[in-house]
Design an enzyme around this catalytic site. Structure first.
Site, PDB file in Angstrom:
ATOM      1  N   ASP A   1     -30.837  18.523  -1.543  1.00  0.00           N
ATOM      2  CA  ASP A   1     -30.517  17.580  -2.635  1.00  0.00           C
ATOM      3  C   ASP A   1     -31.713  17.501  -3.588  1.00  0.00           C
ATOM      4  O   ASP A   1     -32.850  17.311  -3.144  1.00  0.00           O
ATOM      5  CB  ASP A   1     -30.233  16.209  -1.985  1.00  0.00           C
ATOM      6  CG  ASP A   1     -29.667  15.198  -2.958  1.00  0.00           C
ATOM      7  OD1 ASP A   1     -29.035  15.598  -3.948  1.00  0.00           O
ATOM      8  OD2 ASP A   1     -29.839  13.983  -2.689  1.00  0.00           O
ATOM      9  N   HIS A   2     -31.471  17.642  -4.874  1.00  0.00           N
ATOM     10  CA  HIS A   2     -32.520  17.512  -5.905  1.00  0.00           C
ATOM     11  C   HIS A   2     -33.774  18.334  -5.603  1.00  0.00           C
ATOM     12  O   HIS A   2     -34.895  17.791  -5.570  1.00  0.00           O
ATOM     13  CB  HIS A   2     -32.908  16.040  -6.108  1.00  0.00           C
ATOM     14  CG  HIS A   2     -31.815  15.230  -6.724  1.00  0.00           C
ATOM     15  ND1 HIS A   2     -31.466  15.337  -8.046  1.00  0.00           N
ATOM     16  CD2 HIS A   2     -30.962  14.325  -6.188  1.00  0.00           C
ATOM     17  CE1 HIS A   2     -30.450  14.527  -8.299  1.00  0.00           C
ATOM     18  NE2 HIS A   2     -30.107  13.912  -7.183  1.00  0.00           N
TER      19      HIS A   2
ATOM     20  N   ILE B   1     -23.431  10.554  -2.013  1.00  0.00           N
ATOM     21  CA  ILE B   1     -23.534   9.155  -1.579  1.00  0.00           C
ATOM     22  C   ILE B   1     -24.727   8.993  -0.637  1.00  0.00           C
ATOM     23  O   ILE B   1     -24.763   9.612   0.428  1.00  0.00           O
ATOM     24  CB  ILE B   1     -22.225   8.722  -0.873  1.00  0.00           C
ATOM     25  CG1 ILE B   1     -21.053   8.758  -1.878  1.00  0.00           C
ATOM     26  CG2 ILE B   1     -22.368   7.334  -0.269  1.00  0.00           C
ATOM     27  CD1 ILE B   1     -19.690   8.770  -1.252  1.00  0.00           C
ATOM     28  N   ASP B   2     -25.670   8.197  -1.022  1.00  0.00           N
ATOM     29  CA  ASP B   2     -26.844   7.941  -0.191  1.00  0.00           C
ATOM     30  C   ASP B   2     -27.114   6.434  -0.074  1.00  0.00           C
ATOM     31  O   ASP B   2     -27.189   5.882   1.026  1.00  0.00           O
ATOM     32  CB  ASP B   2     -28.062   8.657  -0.808  1.00  0.00           C
ATOM     33  CG  ASP B   2     -29.312   8.510   0.038  1.00  0.00           C
ATOM     34  OD1 ASP B   2     -29.204   8.026   1.182  1.00  0.00           O
ATOM     35  OD2 ASP B   2     -30.401   8.868  -0.428  1.00  0.00           O
TER      36      ASP B   2
HETATM   37  P1  13P Z   1     -26.477   7.083  -4.782  1.00  0.00           P
HETATM   38  O1  13P Z   1     -27.836   6.527  -5.036  1.00  0.00           O
HETATM   39  O2  13P Z   1     -25.468   6.457  -5.678  1.00  0.00           O
HETATM   40  O3  13P Z   1     -26.076   6.988  -3.367  1.00  0.00           O
HETATM   41  O4  13P Z   1     -26.512   8.637  -5.172  1.00  0.00           O
HETATM   42  C1  13P Z   1     -26.985   9.598  -4.270  1.00  0.00           C
HETATM   43  C2  13P Z   1     -27.196  10.923  -4.890  1.00  0.00           C
HETATM   44  O5  13P Z   1     -26.784  11.217  -5.991  1.00  0.00           O
HETATM   45  C3  13P Z   1     -27.943  11.902  -4.091  1.00  0.00           C
HETATM   46  O6  13P Z   1     -28.160  13.088  -4.795  1.00  0.00           O
HETATM   47  O1  G3H Z   2     -30.821  11.235  -5.428  1.00  0.00           O
HETATM   48  C1  G3H Z   2     -31.599  10.829  -4.577  1.00  0.00           C
HETATM   49  C2  G3H Z   2     -31.110  10.681  -3.193  1.00  0.00           C
HETATM   50  O2  G3H Z   2     -30.505   9.438  -3.005  1.00  0.00           O
HETATM   51  C3  G3H Z   2     -32.226  10.930  -2.235  1.00  0.00           C
HETATM   52  O3  G3H Z   2     -33.116   9.861  -2.198  1.00  0.00           O
HETATM   53  O4  G3H Z   2     -35.285  11.027  -2.547  1.00  0.00           O
HETATM   54  O5  G3H Z   2     -35.211   8.714  -1.630  1.00  0.00           O
HETATM   55  O6  G3H Z   2     -34.454  10.660  -0.252  1.00  0.00           O
HETATM   56  P1  G3H Z   2     -34.610  10.090  -1.620  1.00  0.00           P
HETATM   57 ZN    ZN Z   3     -28.432  12.752  -6.887  1.00  0.00          ZN
END
Ligand code: 13P
Ligand code: G3H
Ligand code: ZN
Length: 316
Positions: free
Chosen positions: A81-82, A254-255
């Protein structure tokens, strides 16, 4: 079983969206698998750079491999992710990830294409697919802060050029959501017309919605009633997910909602049982509550009950 993101996307496209859930620890991992297995839903596990720093990337991989042994019927893909360039390259080289996200959305258009292209070439050589991002969400993404009013939506015409030139396999689009628990000050402000325009120009191409936690108001109220202070927290209306899926949104991230479940369970536990100091007691409650949350979310995404059908397509 860990499967390719490509196979999961192919099955889901236009019909439902895959829940893409972040994990950081054992309890989240257990709850996530339990919930998805009870839902009979395929899913995506997301690992952020923050998660890799919080524990150790090997610990996260080991947890996922072990969960795969515990629940051999699960079908899921593992996604970065990212990612930045270095982390994306590391994940591609590792051979463990089904897909990576390269997030160069904060760079100028041409630079975003250049960085994404580099990752795509390396990833495709290893059979890994790439999610890229165009446009910018509001809120806080890893270490980059973007003010809500400066966030800009994805330009559908640019999206076509971006996909063609970068060679990415899916595209995260900014349609008005933001990361975290404070997404909107007023109404929802989701720009589905942007998605619609992108789908018209890129039919069949998987789109991704970030910042899609719904920040359930009952969860926020319970957290605040148990000593928390989340004032004005607000999220995405999850009843919109199926509409998004029909428009080509194949993965919904969703995180934050998982963190809210964690926060509520632990705040209530220590309020109600102040004499307890055994981490397993709230941990057990969290796993069950998180599994329940995942099941509800999968219903809204439309991924519930799809597992057997995905399994069949994998065999053919
Ligand atoms: P939320 O902060 O809305 O859960 O988004 C998570 C997300 O986009 C992770 O890449
Ligand atoms: O987009 C971000 C995600 O919710 C991940 O969050 O970088 O705090 O792990 P994090
Ligand atoms: Zn994200």
């Amino acid at each position: 079983m860990i499967v390719t993101t490509k196979d999961l996307f192919k099955h889901a496209y236009g019909k439902y969206a895959l829940g893409a859930y972040n994990i950081n620890n054992l309890e989240q991992t257990m709850g996530l698998f339990q919930g998805n297995m009870q839902s009979k839903a395929p899913f995506m596990i997301q690992i952020s750079r923050g998660a890799r720093d919080y524990t150790d990337k090997r610990m996260l991989e080991a947890m996922i491999r072990t969960a795969d042994e515990i629940w051999p019927d699960a079908l899921f893909a593992v996604h970065l992710d990212h990612g930045d360039e270095a982390t994306a390259m590391d994940c591609i080289e590792s051979g463990f990830y089904s897909s990576v996200m390269i997030d160069a959305s904060h760079e100028p258009f041409e630079k975003n294409i250049e960085i994404t292209r580099k990752i795509v070439d390396a990833a495709h050589a290893k059979g890994v697919v790439v999610e890229a991002e165009l446009g910018q969400l509001g809120g806080v993404e890893e270490d980059i802060s973007v003010d809500e009013d400066k966030a800009h939506l994805t330009d559908p015409n640019q999206a076509v050029e971006f996909v063609e030139k970068s060679g990415c396999d899916s595209l995260a689009c900014a349609i008005g959501t933001s990361h975290g628990a404070y997404k909107f000050t007023g109404g929802q402000g989701l720009h589905f017309e942007v998605i619609e325009e992108i789908q018209k120009r890129l039919p069949g191409f998987p789109l991704v919605m970030h910042g899609s936690s719904s920040v359930p108001q009952d969860e926020v109220a319970r957290i605040n009633a148990a000593g928390g202070s989340l004032k004005g927290a607000k999220g995405v209306d999850a009843s919109q997910f199926k509409k998004a899926a029909e428009l080509g949104v194949t993965k919904i991230n969703i995180d934050t909602d998982g963190r809210l479940v964690w926060c509520r369970v632990h705040r209530e536990h220590f309020r109600d049982v102040p004499e307890n100091f055994d981490l397993r007691k709230p941990g057990k409650v969290f796993m069950a509550e998180y599994a329940k949350y995942i099941m509800g979310k999968n219903d809204l995404l439309g991924s519930t009950g799809r597992l057997d059908s995905v399994r069949k397509t994998l065999k053919t």
